[in-house]
Design a protein around this motif. Structure first.
Motif: not given
Length: 123
Positions: A45-54
């Motif tokens: 989920r943290e990785m997905e949030r990082a991609i969403d932020a980018k």
């Protein structure tokens, strides 16, 4: 003959180039305990949030949405595989006595341009 839609295509490609360029290098540094399924899923989920932020601000760009979705699937599978690999290695080394839980396992999620040994590659 009149060609329409060229401006929209150019903008889509320009935005995609900008966002993909921002994903060169490390997207996120994740730490998780491979023996704790909740910890592994939180890392996903943290990785997905990082991609969403980018990719924030470009949700209307179909090219960016597609690449982001593919990256999430690829990296989630890699995180889970890394956890499985760590658990398998730990199981092979178990002694008769129980050992304490493994410490958090640090993982870098590099962007598209990272090409260092051990890094996950998005293709």
């Amino acid at each position: 003959m009149k060609i329409t839609g060229l401006d929209k295509l150019q903008r889509t490609l320009s935005d995609a180039s900008k966002v993909l360029g921002s994903m060169d290098g490390t997207i996120a540094q994740l730490r998780f305990n491979p023996n704790d399924p909740a910890s592994v899923e939180e890392a996903v989920r943290e990785m997905e949030r990082a991609i969403d932020a980018k990719t924030a601000g470009y949700s209307s760009n179909p090219l960016i949405r597609n690449v982001a979705a593919q990256m999430k699937v690829t990296y989630a599978a890699a995180i889970r595989a890394k956890a499985d690999q760590s658990r398998d290695a730990g199981a092979a080394n178990l002694a008769d006595e129980p050992k304490p839980a493994a410490p958090a396992f640090p993982v870098n999620v590099p962007g598209r341009g990272a090409r260092r040994e051990g890094d996950w590659r998005h293709r």
